[in-house]
Design a protein around this motif. Structure first.
Motif, mmCIF file in Angstrom:
data_model
loop_
_atom_site.group_PDB
_atom_site.id
_atom_site.type_symbol
_atom_site.label_atom_id
_atom_site.label_comp_id
_atom_site.label_asym_id
_atom_site.label_seq_id
_atom_site.Cartn_x
_atom_site.Cartn_y
_atom_site.Cartn_z
ATOM 1 N N LEU A 98 7.665 -29.275 25.346
ATOM 2 C CA LEU A 98 6.772 -28.844 26.422
ATOM 3 C C LEU A 98 5.428 -28.354 25.893
ATOM 4 N N GLN A 99 4.395 -28.616 26.664
ATOM 5 C CA GLN A 99 3.077 -28.105 26.341
ATOM 6 C C GLN A 99 3.048 -26.596 26.588
ATOM 7 N N PRO A 100 2.215 -25.854 25.866
ATOM 8 C CA PRO A 100 2.160 -24.390 25.993
ATOM 9 C C PRO A 100 1.975 -23.903 27.431
ATOM 10 N N GLU A 101 1.147 -24.642 28.213
ATOM 11 C CA GLU A 101 0.895 -24.184 29.578
ATOM 12 C C GLU A 101 2.151 -24.263 30.447
ATOM 13 N N LYS A 102 2.991 -25.271 30.190
ATOM 14 C CA LYS A 102 4.233 -25.388 30.959
ATOM 15 C C LYS A 102 5.230 -24.311 30.532
ATOM 16 N N LEU A 103 5.265 -24.030 29.248
ATOM 17 C CA LEU A 103 6.127 -22.951 28.769
ATOM 18 C C LEU A 103 5.683 -21.619 29.354
ATOM 19 N N TYR A 104 4.390 -21.423 29.428
ATOM 20 C CA TYR A 104 3.858 -20.188 30.003
ATOM 21 C C TYR A 104 4.256 -20.063 31.471
ATOM 22 N N ASN A 105 4.171 -21.183 32.192
ATOM 23 C CA ASN A 105 4.531 -21.168 33.604
ATOM 24 C C ASN A 105 6.008 -20.829 33.785
ATOM 25 N N LEU A 106 6.872 -21.427 32.962
ATOM 26 C CA LEU A 106 8.305 -21.128 33.023
ATOM 27 C C LEU A 106 8.570 -19.658 32.710
ATOM 28 N N ASN A 107 7.886 -19.172 31.702
ATOM 29 C CA ASN A 107 8.092 -17.794 31.277
ATOM 30 C C ASN A 107 7.587 -16.801 32.322
ATOM 31 N N SER A 108 6.447 -17.097 32.943
ATOM 32 C CA SER A 108 5.870 -16.187 33.937
ATOM 33 C C SER A 108 6.763 -16.056 35.165
ATOM 34 N N LYS A 109 7.533 -17.075 35.468
ATOM 35 C CA LYS A 109 8.448 -17.033 36.606
ATOM 36 C C LYS A 109 9.806 -16.429 36.246
ATOM 37 N N GLY A 110 10.033 -16.226 34.952
ATOM 38 C CA GLY A 110 11.320 -15.701 34.502
ATOM 39 C C GLY A 110 12.343 -16.790 34.278
ATOM 40 N N TYR A 111 11.950 -18.045 34.456
ATOM 41 C CA TYR A 111 12.884 -19.161 34.342
ATOM 42 C C TYR A 111 13.234 -19.491 32.896
ATOM 43 N N LEU A 112 12.307 -19.263 31.986
ATOM 44 C CA LEU A 112 12.555 -19.590 30.580
ATOM 45 C C LEU A 112 13.706 -18.748 30.028
ATOM 46 N N LEU A 113 13.696 -17.464 30.372
ATOM 47 C CA LEU A 113 14.767 -16.575 29.921
ATOM 48 C C LEU A 113 16.103 -16.991 30.537
ATOM 49 N N ILE A 114 16.082 -17.381 31.801
ATOM 50 C CA ILE A 114 17.313 -17.836 32.472
ATOM 51 C C ILE A 114 17.873 -19.064 31.768
ATOM 52 N N LEU A 115 17.010 -20.013 31.420
ATOM 53 C CA LEU A 115 17.470 -21.234 30.762
ATOM 54 C C LEU A 115 18.128 -20.938 29.418
ATOM 55 N N HIS A 116 17.494 -20.095 28.613
ATOM 56 C CA HIS A 116 18.064 -19.771 27.299
ATOM 57 C C HIS A 116 19.351 -18.958 27.431
ATOM 58 N N ALA A 117 19.354 -17.986 28.340
ATOM 59 C CA ALA A 117 20.539 -17.146 28.515
ATOM 60 C C ALA A 117 21.723 -17.968 29.019
ATOM 61 N N HIS A 118 21.461 -18.846 29.967
ATOM 62 C CA HIS A 118 22.536 -19.693 30.499
ATOM 63 C C HIS A 118 23.074 -20.625 29.420
ATOM 64 N N TYR A 119 22.178 -21.205 28.625
ATOM 65 C CA TYR A 119 22.600 -22.130 27.559
ATOM 66 C C TYR A 119 23.500 -21.417 26.548
ATOM 67 N N LEU A 120 23.105 -20.220 26.155
ATOM 68 C CA LEU A 120 23.897 -19.456 25.189
ATOM 69 C C LEU A 120 25.193 -18.922 25.794
ATOM 70 N N SER A 121 25.248 -18.809 27.123
ATOM 71 C CA SER A 121 26.445 -18.245 27.767
ATOM 72 C C SER A 121 27.662 -19.147 27.634
ATOM 73 N N LEU A 122 27.474 -20.414 27.277
ATOM 74 C CA LEU A 122 28.621 -21.305 27.117
ATOM 75 C C LEU A 122 29.555 -20.824 26.007
ATOM 76 N N ARG A 123 29.021 -20.032 25.098
ATOM 77 C CA ARG A 123 29.873 -19.487 24.042
ATOM 78 C C ARG A 123 30.835 -18.449 24.592
ATOM 79 N N ASN A 124 30.598 -17.991 25.827
ATOM 80 C CA ASN A 124 31.499 -17.009 26.432
ATOM 81 C C ASN A 124 32.876 -17.581 26.741
ATOM 82 N N PHE A 125 33.024 -18.894 26.643
ATOM 83 C CA PHE A 125 34.365 -19.469 26.777
ATOM 84 C C PHE A 125 35.277 -18.911 25.686
#
Length: 231
Positions: free
Chosen positions: A195-222
């Motif tokens: 992703l280009q920096p501006e798109k990453l910034y947009n994801l991060n400003s909405k709080g979506y970037l953190l959700i994506l990373h947290a959800h991805y890592l949550s699979l280890r909770n199995f």
């Protein structure tokens, strides 16, 4: 929420005429959740849920939504034998049972599990069909729940349409048995890395970037399933 949670044994839409004299006995514990393996998540609880539960995204009738896996083979592993939850983080949808909300197109309907009707419970409507104080408080909570589900769907839709989620087929093996997930959605990490920096910034400003990373890592909770299954 389009689908009705498995805990509802006899879900009906509340009606002030049909249910004029209905009385409800609210549950004292979470035993009604003992056979539930999956629950839909609201937007406000996604991050907290990823701390303990595997969190993924699903799609039904073109609606994308987040959900948490809380059990396997008709057994909720986060529920104690006395009906208490093993964690402080209880899915929001459980807190309103035996009431809930059902989405049809853009409208939400209040539903109720008729198995909790009781002659010594609380009235929902008075003799004139007006809401009782008891139900007004419940309805306020359900209104907030519906808004929270709406926000979860809007977030999920944007992530899906932006290519930030990809299809996943997953096979999990635990001491309690095997689980198969087909056509689930998880964070598309490879796409995000380009992703280009501006798109990453947009994801991060909405709080979506953190959700994506947290959800991805949550699979280890199995991995926690074997631990919680023995507690």
């Amino acid at each position: 929420m389009k689908a009705i949670m498995k805990a509802f044994k006899k879900a009906v839409a509340l009606d002030s005429t049909v249910h004029r004299y209905l009385k409800v006995k609210m549950p004292e514990d979470y035993l009604y959740m003992e056979n539930v393996e999956v629950v839909p998540l609201t937007y406000s609880e996604i991050l907290s849920a990823t701390m303990y539960y595997p969190v993924m995204f699903g799609i039904q009738d073109e609606i994308v939504f987040p959900f948490a896996v809380i059990g396997i083979n008709n057994k909720n592993i986060f529920l104690k034998k006395n009906g208490q939850w093993k964690l402080d983080t209880v899915p929001n949808i459980c807190k309103h049972y035996p009431f809930g909300v059902f989405k049809e197109e853009d409208d939400y309907t209040i539903i109720f599990d008729e198995t909790f009707a009781s002659s010594d419970g609380e009235r929902i409507f008075d003799d004139d069909g007006n809401e009782t104080e008891f139900f007004s408080k419940i309805k306020a909570g359900l209104t907030e729940l519906a808004r929270d589900f709406h926000d979860a769907e809007e977030c999920s839709k944007e992530l899906f349409e932006g290519g930030y989620l990809r299809t996943l087929n997953l096979d999990i093996e635990t001491k309690l048995g095997k689980m198969q997930f087909r056509n689930m959605l998880i964070a598309n990490i490879e796409h995000m890395s380009r992703l280009q920096p501006e798109k990453l910034y947009n994801l991060n400003s909405k709080g979506y970037l953190l959700i994506l990373h947290a959800h991805y890592l949550s699979l280890r909770n199995f991995k926690l399933f074997d631990i919680f299954a023995e507690i």
